[in-house]
Write a protein that holds these residues in place. Sequence first.
Motif, PDB file in Angstrom:
ATOM      1  N   LEU A 152      36.598  43.397  61.879  1.00 60.83           N
ATOM      2  CA  LEU A 152      37.033  42.024  62.146  1.00 60.83           C
ATOM      3  C   LEU A 152      35.978  41.015  61.704  1.00 60.83           C
ATOM      4  O   LEU A 152      36.307  39.956  61.153  1.00 60.83           O
ATOM      5  N   GLY A 153      34.707  41.321  61.949  1.00 62.36           N
ATOM      6  CA  GLY A 153      33.645  40.432  61.489  1.00 62.36           C
ATOM      7  C   GLY A 153      33.634  40.291  59.986  1.00 62.36           C
ATOM      8  O   GLY A 153      33.482  39.199  59.440  1.00 62.36           O
ATOM      9  N   PHE A 154      33.834  41.409  59.295  1.00 62.52           N
ATOM     10  CA  PHE A 154      33.901  41.392  57.843  1.00 62.52           C
ATOM     11  C   PHE A 154      35.040  40.511  57.353  1.00 62.52           C
ATOM     12  O   PHE A 154      34.874  39.686  56.447  1.00 62.52           O
ATOM     13  N   GLY A 155      36.217  40.652  57.973  1.00 59.29           N
ATOM     14  CA  GLY A 155      37.367  39.873  57.533  1.00 59.29           C
ATOM     15  C   GLY A 155      37.151  38.378  57.637  1.00 59.29           C
ATOM     16  O   GLY A 155      37.568  37.609  56.769  1.00 59.29           O
ATOM     17  N   ALA A 156      36.480  37.963  58.704  1.00 59.39           N
ATOM     18  CA  ALA A 156      36.232  36.529  58.882  1.00 59.39           C
ATOM     19  C   ALA A 156      35.280  35.965  57.841  1.00 59.39           C
ATOM     20  O   ALA A 156      35.287  34.757  57.573  1.00 59.39           O
ATOM     21  N   LEU A 157      34.476  36.825  57.216  1.00 55.40           N
ATOM     22  CA  LEU A 157      33.430  36.358  56.309  1.00 55.40           C
ATOM     23  C   LEU A 157      33.773  36.508  54.827  1.00 55.40           C
ATOM     24  O   LEU A 157      33.039  36.009  53.977  1.00 55.40           O
ATOM     25  N   VAL A 158      34.851  37.198  54.490  1.00 54.98           N
ATOM     26  CA  VAL A 158      35.174  37.470  53.084  1.00 54.98           C
ATOM     27  C   VAL A 158      35.330  36.194  52.253  1.00 54.98           C
ATOM     28  O   VAL A 158      34.733  36.074  51.181  1.00 54.98           O
ATOM     29  N   PRO A 159      36.148  35.205  52.675  1.00 55.58           N
ATOM     30  CA  PRO A 159      36.284  33.996  51.839  1.00 55.58           C
ATOM     31  C   PRO A 159      34.953  33.276  51.619  1.00 55.58           C
ATOM     32  O   PRO A 159      34.670  32.801  50.512  1.00 55.58           O
ATOM     33  N   LEU A 160      34.145  33.180  52.676  1.00 55.08           N
ATOM     34  CA  LEU A 160      32.838  32.525  52.553  1.00 55.08           C
ATOM     35  C   LEU A 160      31.960  33.274  51.555  1.00 55.08           C
ATOM     36  O   LEU A 160      31.264  32.673  50.729  1.00 55.08           O
ATOM     37  N   TYR A 161      32.012  34.599  51.609  1.00 59.80           N
ATOM     38  CA  TYR A 161      31.230  35.432  50.692  1.00 59.80           C
ATOM     39  C   TYR A 161      31.660  35.197  49.245  1.00 59.80           C
ATOM     40  O   TYR A 161      30.821  35.010  48.346  1.00 59.80           O
ATOM     41  N   ALA A 162      32.971  35.180  48.998  1.00 61.17           N
ATOM     42  CA  ALA A 162      33.472  34.997  47.635  1.00 61.17           C
ATOM     43  C   ALA A 162      33.116  33.620  47.086  1.00 61.17           C
ATOM     44  O   ALA A 162      32.795  33.470  45.901  1.00 61.17           O
ATOM     45  N   GLU A 163      33.148  32.618  47.955  1.00 59.38           N
ATOM     46  CA  GLU A 163      32.824  31.262  47.505  1.00 59.38           C
ATOM     47  C   GLU A 163      31.328  31.097  47.262  1.00 59.38           C
ATOM     48  O   GLU A 163      30.904  30.472  46.286  1.00 59.38           O
ATOM     49  N   GLN A 164      30.500  31.663  48.144  1.00 56.01           N
ATOM     50  CA  GLN A 164      29.064  31.438  48.035  1.00 56.01           C
ATOM     51  C   GLN A 164      28.406  32.334  46.988  1.00 56.01           C
ATOM     52  O   GLN A 164      27.457  31.909  46.329  1.00 56.01           O
ATOM     53  N   ARG A 165      28.886  33.565  46.827  1.00 58.17           N
ATOM     54  CA  ARG A 165      28.227  34.445  45.865  1.00 58.17           C
ATOM     55  C   ARG A 165      28.806  34.295  44.470  1.00 58.17           C
ATOM     56  O   ARG A 165      28.067  34.394  43.474  1.00 58.17           O
ATOM     57  N   TYR A 166      30.130  34.060  44.378  1.00 57.05           N
ATOM     58  CA  TYR A 166      30.775  34.042  43.062  1.00 57.05           C
ATOM     59  C   TYR A 166      31.420  32.703  42.717  1.00 57.05           C
ATOM     60  O   TYR A 166      32.017  32.576  41.652  1.00 57.05           O
ATOM     61  N   GLY A 167      31.312  31.711  43.604  1.00 59.28           N
ATOM     62  CA  GLY A 167      31.821  30.384  43.313  1.00 59.28           C
ATOM     63  C   GLY A 167      33.322  30.287  43.188  1.00 59.28           C
ATOM     64  O   GLY A 167      33.845  29.440  42.457  1.00 59.28           O
ATOM     65  N   MET A 168      34.064  31.124  43.905  1.00 61.27           N
ATOM     66  CA  MET A 168      35.527  31.115  43.817  1.00 61.27           C
ATOM     67  C   MET A 168      36.116  29.930  44.572  1.00 61.27           C
ATOM     68  O   MET A 168      35.530  29.426  45.530  1.00 61.27           O
ATOM     69  N   ALA A 169      37.301  29.509  44.136  1.00 63.88           N
ATOM     70  CA  ALA A 169      38.029  28.434  44.809  1.00 63.88           C
ATOM     71  C   ALA A 169      38.594  28.951  46.130  1.00 63.88           C
ATOM     72  O   ALA A 169      38.790  30.157  46.299  1.00 63.88           O
ATOM     73  N   PRO A 170      38.897  28.048  47.090  1.00 66.33           N
ATOM     74  CA  PRO A 170      39.398  28.484  48.399  1.00 66.33           C
ATOM     75  C   PRO A 170      40.637  29.371  48.330  1.00 66.33           C
ATOM     76  O   PRO A 170      40.729  30.370  49.035  1.00 66.33           O
ATOM     77  N   LEU A 171      41.621  29.000  47.484  1.00 68.46           N
ATOM     78  CA  LEU A 171      42.845  29.797  47.410  1.00 68.46           C
ATOM     79  C   LEU A 171      42.555  31.197  46.894  1.00 68.46           C
ATOM     80  O   LEU A 171      43.041  32.194  47.444  1.00 68.46           O
ATOM     81  N   ALA A 172      41.733  31.308  45.855  1.00 67.23           N
ATOM     82  CA  ALA A 172      41.409  32.624  45.290  1.00 67.23           C
ATOM     83  C   ALA A 172      40.639  33.480  46.287  1.00 67.23           C
ATOM     84  O   ALA A 172      40.916  34.673  46.450  1.00 67.23           O
ATOM     85  N   SER A 173      39.681  32.874  46.988  1.00 68.01           N
ATOM     86  CA  SER A 173      38.902  33.647  47.955  1.00 68.01           C
ATOM     87  C   SER A 173      39.758  34.067  49.138  1.00 68.01           C
ATOM     88  O   SER A 173      39.588  35.159  49.687  1.00 68.01           O
ATOM     89  N   ALA A 175      31.760  48.871  48.290  1.00 65.61           N
ATOM     90  CA  ALA A 175      32.237  48.342  47.009  1.00 65.61           C
ATOM     91  C   ALA A 175      32.197  46.818  46.988  1.00 65.61           C
ATOM     92  O   ALA A 175      31.803  46.200  45.986  1.00 65.61           O
ATOM     93  N   MET A 176      32.571  46.185  48.101  1.00 70.14           N
ATOM     94  CA  MET A 176      32.564  44.721  48.177  1.00 70.14           C
ATOM     95  C   MET A 176      31.158  44.170  47.971  1.00 70.14           C
ATOM     96  O   MET A 176      30.958  43.125  47.349  1.00 70.14           O
ATOM     97  N   THR A 205      35.243  40.235  38.042  1.00 69.04           N
ATOM     98  CA  THR A 205      34.809  40.023  39.425  1.00 69.04           C
ATOM     99  C   THR A 205      35.958  39.975  40.413  1.00 69.04           C
ATOM    100  O   THR A 205      35.933  40.643  41.464  1.00 69.04           O
ATOM    101  N   TYR A 206      36.981  39.187  40.103  1.00 65.72           N
ATOM    102  CA  TYR A 206      38.068  39.032  41.075  1.00 65.72           C
ATOM    103  C   TYR A 206      38.815  40.340  41.289  1.00 65.72           C
ATOM    104  O   TYR A 206      39.155  40.696  42.424  1.00 65.72           O
ATOM    105  N   ALA A 207      39.066  41.072  40.195  1.00 66.13           N
ATOM    106  CA  ALA A 207      39.762  42.351  40.315  1.00 66.13           C
ATOM    107  C   ALA A 207      38.943  43.327  41.171  1.00 66.13           C
ATOM    108  O   ALA A 207      39.492  44.047  42.016  1.00 66.13           O
ATOM    109  N   TRP A 208      37.628  43.351  40.945  1.00 66.47           N
ATOM    110  CA  TRP A 208      36.762  44.248  41.708  1.00 66.47           C
ATOM    111  C   TRP A 208      36.798  43.925  43.201  1.00 66.47           C
ATOM    112  O   TRP A 208      36.949  44.821  44.043  1.00 66.47           O
ATOM    113  N   LEU A 209      36.675  42.635  43.543  1.00 64.01           N
ATOM    114  CA  LEU A 209      36.686  42.235  44.945  1.00 64.01           C
ATOM    115  C   LEU A 209      38.048  42.498  45.593  1.00 64.01           C
ATOM    116  O   LEU A 209      38.132  42.910  46.759  1.00 64.01           O
TER     117      LEU A 209
END
Length: 436
Positions: free
Chosen positions: A264-285, A329-330, A338-342
């Motif tokens: 559950l902790g991981f799930g709450a942090l995934v979008p933040l991780y994608a945005e901060q490490r890979y610069g993804m947009a909110p919808l994509a993350s 893997a994440m 990158t997006y396919a891998w995540l």
Amino acid sequence: MALFMSSVDQTIVATGLPAIQRELNAPINWSSWTITIYALGQVLAMPMAGKISDIYGRRKVFLISAAVFTVASLCCGLAGNIYVLVALRLIQALGGGAFMPSATGIVSDHFGRDRDRALGMFTSILPIGGIIGPILGGVFVAVWSWRGIFLVNVPIGIVLIVLAAFFIPAAAPRATSRIDVYGISLLGALILAAMFGITYLGSGAIPLYNPVFLVSEAIAATAAWFFVRHTKRAATPFIPYRLLRGRGFGVMNVINLLYGAAALGFGALVPLYAEQRYGMAPLASGVLLTARAVGMISVAGIAVLTLRRTGCRFPMMAGFLVLAAGLIAMASTPHLPTYAWLAIAAGITGCGMGLSVPASNNAGLQLAPDQVAAIAGLRGMFRQSGSIIAVSVTTAIVARSGDPGLAQAHVFLAFAALLLVILPLVFTVPDHRGNW
């Protein structure tokens, strides 16, 4: 509908967290309270609602929960600063957290001896919210505002209240004992003080010996001592002491705590991780959480139908291993686009959850089938407590890190290690096959 609405709010806010942080001009460690305070409210509400539903009837508690959740959602959408939003999220969580025990009791009463399959399929609704929540969050942030994340609950909640009033049958109360307000207060003080201390530590270059941090954690430790003492001595504690200890309940509580931190902790942090490490947009993350939910729901149905043959231990162990592989893997360097891998990594974590959740749910319920609502509340309490610890510690680390994305990757590896720690504990869980 109730579980769907509650599960949407667990993932939809994670997608909008960066937008909330920017618009309300709040630091990341305090913005994360919109997630952790929701988990805290659920921690308090789940065991409390299980007890209250036994005293006053499940239907009445369910309807009140829906009303509280709906009104609080409307107020969250109108909040003007981060502190008001956090306070309202706590109220919203009290309503959302009460859904699971009362609804679990309703379904269990209705299906009788088939409750194991019914509850397994019933809780598989949760991933549907996990699929839709991140997408909705990304859409609202992209085309309107993060406020839509909360306002979308209002029409759904109104429909839910009307349908529940007409279609959920009334049931006689099952217990007459009083609500343990003192025990609930001690647990709330324990978690809130611990959260505040960790969050304050992440406010900047604050040392571990800072008085505010030390006093907060001392208060938490004191509250923990009084809570255990009260639970042992009270005639009717809101969490019976026998549900906290022993080879069955004690082990399952530890498993649920660590699982809540890792999953559950991981799930709450995934979008933040994608945005901060890979610069993804909110919808994509946010859609990465949808990939996780798709993986979960594609496996959960099969896991439920085979549960009577496999027992609980095997799917729990297999699920934890698969979930750990997805976390590794994440956190790893992508070997595909990158997006396919995540997305693949997130889907793998979902498959692990789909395998393990039905089994771990029933592993606790089979220990005392006559206390379904109380055990469901206790299970949710420990999982959400794990999530609170994980999110609070992670955001404190991120706030103090020079490379937030990489810091989160290291945290995901620590989550994977937690799941491996769980494996030996699974062997000690009583395992019954056949009809429960």
